[in-house]
Design a protein around this motif. Structure first.
Motif, PDB file in Angstrom:
ATOM      1  N   ARG A  38       0.332   7.467 -16.645  1.00 36.32           N
ATOM      2  CA  ARG A  38      -0.999   7.658 -16.047  1.00 36.32           C
ATOM      3  C   ARG A  38      -1.368   6.461 -15.169  1.00 36.32           C
ATOM      4  NH1 ARG A  38      -2.320   9.036 -21.520  1.00 36.32           N
ATOM      5  NH2 ARG A  38      -2.343  11.306 -21.825  1.00 36.32           N
ATOM      6  N   LEU A  39      -1.063   5.259 -15.650  1.00 34.89           N
ATOM      7  CA  LEU A  39      -1.360   4.047 -14.873  1.00 34.89           C
ATOM      8  C   LEU A  39      -0.606   4.060 -13.550  1.00 34.89           C
ATOM      9  CD1 LEU A  39      -2.464   1.156 -14.529  1.00 34.89           C
ATOM     10  CD2 LEU A  39      -0.491   0.349 -15.858  1.00 34.89           C
ATOM     11  N   ALA A  40       0.663   4.421 -13.580  1.00 31.14           N
ATOM     12  CA  ALA A  40       1.463   4.447 -12.356  1.00 31.14           C
ATOM     13  C   ALA A  40       0.922   5.468 -11.368  1.00 31.14           C
ATOM     14  CB  ALA A  40       2.920   4.747 -12.694  1.00 31.14           C
ATOM     15  N   ILE A  41       0.555   6.646 -11.848  1.00 31.96           N
ATOM     16  CA  ILE A  41       0.016   7.687 -10.974  1.00 31.96           C
ATOM     17  C   ILE A  41      -1.275   7.221 -10.321  1.00 31.96           C
ATOM     18  CG2 ILE A  41      -1.004   9.994 -10.937  1.00 31.96           C
ATOM     19  CD1 ILE A  41       0.974  10.762 -13.155  1.00 31.96           C
ATOM     20  N   ALA A  42      -2.186   6.684 -11.124  1.00 28.65           N
ATOM     21  CA  ALA A  42      -3.487   6.244 -10.597  1.00 28.65           C
ATOM     22  C   ALA A  42      -3.319   5.102  -9.604  1.00 28.65           C
ATOM     23  CB  ALA A  42      -4.393   5.816 -11.751  1.00 28.65           C
ATOM     24  N   THR A  43      -2.435   4.160  -9.889  1.00 26.23           N
ATOM     25  CA  THR A  43      -2.226   3.020  -8.992  1.00 26.23           C
ATOM     26  C   THR A  43      -1.649   3.471  -7.661  1.00 26.23           C
ATOM     27  OG1 THR A  43      -1.806   1.619 -10.924  1.00 26.23           O
ATOM     28  CG2 THR A  43      -1.142   0.758  -8.793  1.00 26.23           C
ATOM     29  N   LEU A  44      -0.686   4.371  -7.701  1.00 19.66           N
ATOM     30  CA  LEU A  44      -0.094   4.883  -6.471  1.00 19.66           C
ATOM     31  C   LEU A  44      -1.138   5.594  -5.619  1.00 19.66           C
ATOM     32  CD1 LEU A  44       2.402   5.497  -4.703  1.00 19.66           C
ATOM     33  CD2 LEU A  44       2.736   7.558  -6.080  1.00 19.66           C
ATOM     34  N   ARG A  45      -1.945   6.429  -6.228  1.00 19.59           N
ATOM     35  CA  ARG A  45      -2.937   7.195  -5.471  1.00 19.59           C
ATOM     36  C   ARG A  45      -3.978   6.284  -4.826  1.00 19.59           C
ATOM     37  NH1 ARG A  45      -3.746  12.414  -9.575  1.00 19.59           N
ATOM     38  NH2 ARG A  45      -1.739  13.398  -9.048  1.00 19.59           N
ATOM     39  N   ARG A  46      -4.388   5.229  -5.546  1.00 17.81           N
ATOM     40  CA  ARG A  46      -5.373   4.305  -4.968  1.00 17.81           C
ATOM     41  C   ARG A  46      -4.813   3.604  -3.738  1.00 17.81           C
ATOM     42  NH1 ARG A  46      -6.791   3.135 -10.338  1.00 17.81           N
ATOM     43  NH2 ARG A  46      -5.370   1.349 -10.392  1.00 17.81           N
ATOM     44  N   GLN A  47      -3.581   3.117  -3.829  1.00 14.50           N
ATOM     45  CA  GLN A  47      -3.006   2.391  -2.698  1.00 14.50           C
ATOM     46  C   GLN A  47      -2.755   3.321  -1.516  1.00 14.50           C
ATOM     47  OE1 GLN A  47      -2.836  -0.524  -1.856  1.00 14.50           O
ATOM     48  NE2 GLN A  47      -1.152  -0.852  -0.430  1.00 14.50           N
ATOM     49  N   LEU A  48      -2.298   4.532  -1.778  1.00 13.59           N
ATOM     50  CA  LEU A  48      -2.062   5.461  -0.673  1.00 13.59           C
ATOM     51  C   LEU A  48      -3.370   5.856  -0.001  1.00 13.59           C
ATOM     52  CD1 LEU A  48       0.786   7.769  -2.019  1.00 13.59           C
ATOM     53  CD2 LEU A  48       0.940   5.814  -0.477  1.00 13.59           C
ATOM     54  N   ALA A  49      -4.450   5.910  -0.776  1.00 12.87           N
ATOM     55  CA  ALA A  49      -5.760   6.172  -0.168  1.00 12.87           C
ATOM     56  C   ALA A  49      -6.155   5.027   0.757  1.00 12.87           C
ATOM     57  CB  ALA A  49      -6.810   6.366  -1.264  1.00 12.87           C
ATOM     58  N   GLU A  50      -5.824   3.789   0.354  1.00 12.95           N
ATOM     59  CA  GLU A  50      -6.110   2.626   1.202  1.00 12.95           C
ATOM     60  C   GLU A  50      -5.292   2.664   2.494  1.00 12.95           C
ATOM     61  OE1 GLU A  50      -8.137  -0.028   0.832  1.00 12.95           O
ATOM     62  OE2 GLU A  50      -9.036   0.712  -1.024  1.00 12.95           O
ATOM     63  N   LEU A  51      -4.094   3.232   2.429  1.00 16.32           N
ATOM     64  CA  LEU A  51      -3.187   3.239   3.586  1.00 16.32           C
ATOM     65  C   LEU A  51      -3.273   4.522   4.397  1.00 16.32           C
ATOM     66  CD1 LEU A  51      -0.002   1.763   1.848  1.00 16.32           C
ATOM     67  CD2 LEU A  51      -1.596   0.549   3.347  1.00 16.32           C
ATOM     68  N   SER A  52      -4.220   5.382   4.063  1.00 13.90           N
ATOM     69  CA  SER A  52      -4.267   6.694   4.714  1.00 13.90           C
ATOM     70  C   SER A  52      -4.444   6.598   6.224  1.00 13.90           C
ATOM     71  CB  SER A  52      -5.394   7.543   4.107  1.00 13.90           C
ATOM     72  OG  SER A  52      -6.648   6.895   4.283  1.00 13.90           O
ATOM     73  N   GLY A  53      -5.102   5.562   6.700  1.00 21.50           N
ATOM     74  CA  GLY A  53      -5.302   5.398   8.134  1.00 21.50           C
ATOM     75  C   GLY A  53      -4.092   4.849   8.865  1.00 21.50           C
ATOM     76  N   ARG A  54      -3.017   4.578   8.126  1.00 18.52           N
ATOM     77  CA  ARG A  54      -1.808   4.011   8.742  1.00 18.52           C
ATOM     78  C   ARG A  54      -0.631   4.981   8.661  1.00 18.52           C
ATOM     79  NH1 ARG A  54      -1.671  -2.379   6.955  1.00 18.52           N
ATOM     80  NH2 ARG A  54      -3.868  -2.843   7.308  1.00 18.52           N
ATOM     81  N   ASN A  55      -0.953   6.225   8.556  1.00 23.39           N
ATOM     82  CA  ASN A  55       0.075   7.279   8.526  1.00 23.39           C
ATOM     83  C   ASN A  55       1.043   7.082   7.365  1.00 23.39           C
ATOM     84  OD1 ASN A  55       1.176   9.702   9.606  1.00 23.39           O
ATOM     85  ND2 ASN A  55       2.866   8.545  10.487  1.00 23.39           N
ATOM     86  N   VAL A  56       0.476   6.895   6.184  1.00 26.26           N
ATOM     87  CA  VAL A  56       1.264   6.778   4.955  1.00 26.26           C
ATOM     88  C   VAL A  56       0.798   7.868   4.004  1.00 26.26           C
ATOM     89  CG1 VAL A  56       1.990   5.298   3.063  1.00 26.26           C
ATOM     90  CG2 VAL A  56       1.403   4.292   5.276  1.00 26.26           C
ATOM     91  N   GLU A  57       1.697   8.727   3.589  1.00 26.45           N
ATOM     92  CA  GLU A  57       1.320   9.884   2.774  1.00 26.45           C
ATOM     93  C   GLU A  57       1.970   9.907   1.405  1.00 26.45           C
ATOM     94  OE1 GLU A  57       2.691  14.118   3.621  1.00 26.45           O
ATOM     95  OE2 GLU A  57       0.624  14.206   4.333  1.00 26.45           O
ATOM     96  N   ASP A  58       3.162   9.339   1.288  1.00 28.74           N
ATOM     97  CA  ASP A  58       3.936   9.512   0.055  1.00 28.74           C
ATOM     98  C   ASP A  58       4.303   8.184  -0.585  1.00 28.74           C
ATOM     99  OD1 ASP A  58       4.243  12.446   0.148  1.00 28.74           O
ATOM    100  OD2 ASP A  58       5.299  11.998   2.012  1.00 28.74           O
ATOM    101  N   GLY A  59       4.684   8.272  -1.840  1.00 30.63           N
ATOM    102  CA  GLY A  59       5.132   7.096  -2.573  1.00 30.63           C
ATOM    103  C   GLY A  59       5.820   7.512  -3.854  1.00 30.63           C
ATOM    104  N   ALA A  60       6.488   6.570  -4.492  1.00 30.39           N
ATOM    105  CA  ALA A  60       7.181   6.837  -5.748  1.00 30.39           C
ATOM    106  C   ALA A  60       7.262   5.543  -6.549  1.00 30.39           C
ATOM    107  CB  ALA A  60       8.579   7.391  -5.491  1.00 30.39           C
ATOM    108  N   ILE A  61       7.331   5.694  -7.885  1.00 26.80           N
ATOM    109  CA  ILE A  61       7.354   4.537  -8.784  1.00 26.80           C
ATOM    110  C   ILE A  61       8.323   4.806  -9.929  1.00 26.80           C
ATOM    111  CG2 ILE A  61       6.007   3.171 -10.442  1.00 26.80           C
ATOM    112  CD1 ILE A  61       3.531   3.740  -8.743  1.00 26.80           C
ATOM    113  N   VAL A  62       9.052   3.764 -10.317  1.00 27.31           N
ATOM    114  CA  VAL A  62       9.878   3.799 -11.529  1.00 27.31           C
ATOM    115  C   VAL A  62       9.609   2.529 -12.319  1.00 27.31           C
ATOM    116  CG1 VAL A  62      12.223   3.662 -12.444  1.00 27.31           C
ATOM    117  CG2 VAL A  62      11.726   5.231 -10.601  1.00 27.31           C
TER     118      VAL A  62
END
Length: 704
Positions: A271-295
């Motif tokens: 849950r922590l990884a999912i929430a952290t990824l979504r927050r950062q991608l929201a911050e980068l939304s204006g820079r044409n960044v849509e996807d991410g992945a975490i392990v």
């Protein structure tokens, strides 16, 4: 006579023992398997049978009382009174058939269950024969003698075929009503009971039958047609509960295994990884960044603790697993280059490498490495080169090893590269070969374990280990990756790579800003992060330290709340030595060496004075240059070199001299060098590939 013959034919059925309740329950094969975390917390439901929708076995106590009432009222009012066959209903049915009167069938729930658990008694398309009906009655009687009423009812609710592909009341309630069977209200229970009688009837007929059941209980039918139509219009039905690990479930679940399977994941960490990824991608939304992945991997066991393959429904490619997608890792490969060079005693952390312009041949053309700022650094130590992610020194180190040797070492770390060392050439040292986030993260875990490799674990259990790299040489690389001062020249002391406790980390970005990475480890965990676009579209001004690194840092910080990470001890074969650098190239410091390679003073090797050039010596005609995506485009420089003269690019006069700096602009270009009389000495054509600069200006400055 015919009945007597039928009884004789049915005698073998009497001798055949009915299966036990436990055997029927054990034979139940769900179409959906539930994956839990390491503590038994449900994480994900994955469908493994596309032909039927049958959910895990539902205990009777988890069934709505309203449903049990409606079902018995519809199918078997005297269920608790008869012994498998309701002879009163049989007599009424026979009398009705004699006078052609419409009556309900005489089959009890127990008789229907007999047909569900015995293929020989299953109802054929044209209806059961007399012999089958007798066998069904005999089997029902046997069931009543060996099973309890609760067991019969429970097995029936899990086995009864319902609308379309659905089997069992659990599948029906989740698909049509989006709730568990325990939560069905009176209206929903009546609809479900009506579907038992006529699974594929029209919504109008189902609503009519459900209304009859409600009226028999003195309940209202208000809104029933609308509710029925809406329920029957639903298709598919998403699994209930949190769906936290869809990509991981595809890899971890055994389709032939039990209905509930335990994994290595940790629900809280996921849950922590999912929430952290979504927050950062929201911050980068204006820079044409849509996807991410975490392990996230456990260093000791290799257990996968978190696996986030995509940014959920907000991604246009939510089904693509970013953990397993192959992409160029960029500068995250550099630690493995230097580790092998240390191990072979070709270099030490204090060795000086020349960071000056170089042209590197690749399969796609010439690559001109650049550094983060405008200028090359000259002679720098390996510690400074790796810490600041300088490209030319890494290539020079890779050239000492040779592409084949480096390729073999990366393979040993489990990166499973494509092609060969010769195919990638010296660009292999800069991450030209595609890797997966899982393999790269596990390779860093191998560094964390001092050069001992084992595969990541998805289901738990021990995995084989083997040493693939020297522990002492590995420690030297780890020490550099954990040194905030070593990377301060490029990233500063307060970047997203700085943590309170021990952490060794590296960023990387692939060509054209298509992928950026941050991979590193603490004393307990190895965390890998990828940010980019599954489509391959380039990002806008996003590097590893601004894209993936903030995610990595937040995860590492949260994972070590209350327990700071501790640095590893110094292994045998590593010694410390005070070193000084001639010309004060770097400040004196205590440095680590492999025993026997210590040096107290470092001096740069003298450079040969080049002969006087004629025409254009750089760039070469036909060259193709790739802007380094780790560096903001406006910070990069190409150097035009040759005979002293006037430089003209695409018809525009740039300046004069033997050396000129130019901020590269993507596209195809023509460069001319003119002599003092304006005559063309030479013309070359070249191409620049990479991100577009913010400004249309073409900055130029004379070379020194």
């Amino acid at each position: 006579m015919r009945v007597g013959l039928g009884l004789l034919l049915a005698l073998p059925l009497v001798a055949q023992a009915v299966p036990s309740f436990e055997a029927v329950r054990a034979a139940h094969r769900p179409s959906d398997i539930v994956l839990t975390d390491r503590h038994g917390v449900p994480l994900q439901t994955l469908r493994v049978d596309d032909h039927v929708r049958r959910l895990p076995w539902l205990p009777l106590e988890n069934t709505s009382p309203a449903l049990l009432r409606a079902l018995l009222l519809s199918e078997d009012k005297r269920f608790h009174e008869h012994s498998g066959v309701d002879w009163r209903s049989v007599a009424a049915s026979a009398w009705g058939n004699l006078w052609n009167t419409r009556t309900r069938g005489a089959s009890t729930l127990t008789m229907q269950l007999a047909g569900l658990i015995d293929d020989g008694l299953a109802r054929p398309e044209g209806g059961r024969s007399v012999v089958q009906k007798i066998g069904q009655a005999i089997t029902a009687t046997q069931l009543e003698r060996t099973w309890t009423k609760s067991q019969i009812l429970e097995a029936y609710l899990n086995s009864v075929p319902l609308r379309g592909e659905m089997v069992g009341i659990s599948a029906l309630s989740q698909t049509l009503f989006a709730k568990h069977a325990s939560g069905l209200d009176d209206t929903e229970a009546a609809i479900a009971a009506a579907l038992v009688r006529a699974p594929n009837a029209s919504p109008e007929r189902v609503a009519q039958r459900a209304c009859e059941l409600l009226q028999q209980q003195s309940m209202s039918c208000d809104g029933l047609p609308v509710i029925t139509a809406a329920a029957l219009a639903r298709r598919g039905g998403m699994p209930l509960g949190e769906q936290l690990a869809p990509h991981f479930a595809r890899q971890a679940i055994d389709a032939r295994g039990p209905a509930v399977q335990r994994s290595t994941l940790d629900a809280g960490m996921q849950r922590l990884a999912i929430a952290t990824l979504r927050r950062q991608l929201a911050e980068l939304s204006g820079r044409n960044v849509e996807d991410g992945a975490i392990v996230v991997l456990d260093n000791t066991s290799g257990a996968v603790l978190a696996w986030v393959g995509a940014n959920g429904a907000s991604s246009a490619a939510a089904q693509v697993d970013g953990v397993l997608a192959r992409r160029q890792p960029g500068s995250t490969i550099k630690p493995f280059v230097y580790q092998l060079a240390f191990e072979r005693r070709l270099l030490t952390p204090a060795s000086l490498l020349d960071d000056s312009p170089a042209q590197i041949a690749t399969s796609a053309g010439l690559y001109l490495p650049q550094n983060y700022d405008r200028d090359f650094k000259g002679w720098v130590s390996v510690r400074s080169a790796l810490g600041n992610s300088l490209n030319v020194p890494a290539v020079r180190a890779g050239a000492m090893l040779g592409p084949d040797a480096l390729f073999a070492r990366l393979e040993a770390f489990g990166l499973a590269l494509s092609e060969s060392g010769g195919y990638h050439g010296h660009a292999l040292a800069l991450g030209s070969a595609d890797v997966t986030l899982l393999a790269l993260t596990n390779a860093y875990r191998t560094l964390a374990n001092g050069g001992v490799y084992s595969a990541p674990s998805l289901r738990g259990g021990k995995v084989a280990q083997r040493r693939i790299a020297d522990a002492a040489a590995t420690h030297l690389v780890v020490d550099i990756l954990a040194d905030d001062a070593a990377r301060a020249r490029t990233f500063g002391l307060a970047s997203s790579l700085a943590t309170r406790g021990f952490a060794a980390v590296k960023t990387g970005t692939s060509k054209d800003l298509r992928d950026n990475w941050c991979v590193g480890f603490t004393d307990r965990y190895t965390v890998g992060v990828w940010v980019g676009n599954a489509s391959g579209a380039p990002m806008h001004q996003v590097s590893g330290v601004s894209g993936a690194a903030p995610i990595w840092r937040e995860l590492v910080t949260r994972l070590h709340e209350g327990r700071p990470s501790r640095a590893p001890g110094r292994p045998a074969g590593v010694v410390a030595q005070r070193v000084m650098f001639d010309g004060q190239r770097e400040a004196a410091r205590d440095e680590l060496f492999l025993a026997g390679t210590e040096q107290a003073r470092l001096a740069a090797t003298a450079q040969l004075t080049p002969a006087r050039p004629f025409g254009i010596t750089s760039p070469r005609d036909g060259s193709r240059f790739a802007l380094d995506p780790d560096i903001p485009p406006q910070s990069q420089q190409m150097i035009f070199e040759g005979e002293a003269g006037t430089w003209v690019l695409d018809g525009r006069r740039l300046g004069q001299g033997a050396r000129l700096h130019w901020a590269p602009w993507p596209g195809r270009h023509e460069l001319r060098l003119l002599d003092a009389r304006g005559r063309t000495l030479q013309t070359v054509r070249f191409e620049v590939r990479g991100a577009t600069l913010k400004s249309a200006a073409v900055p130029v400055r004379p070379g020194g």
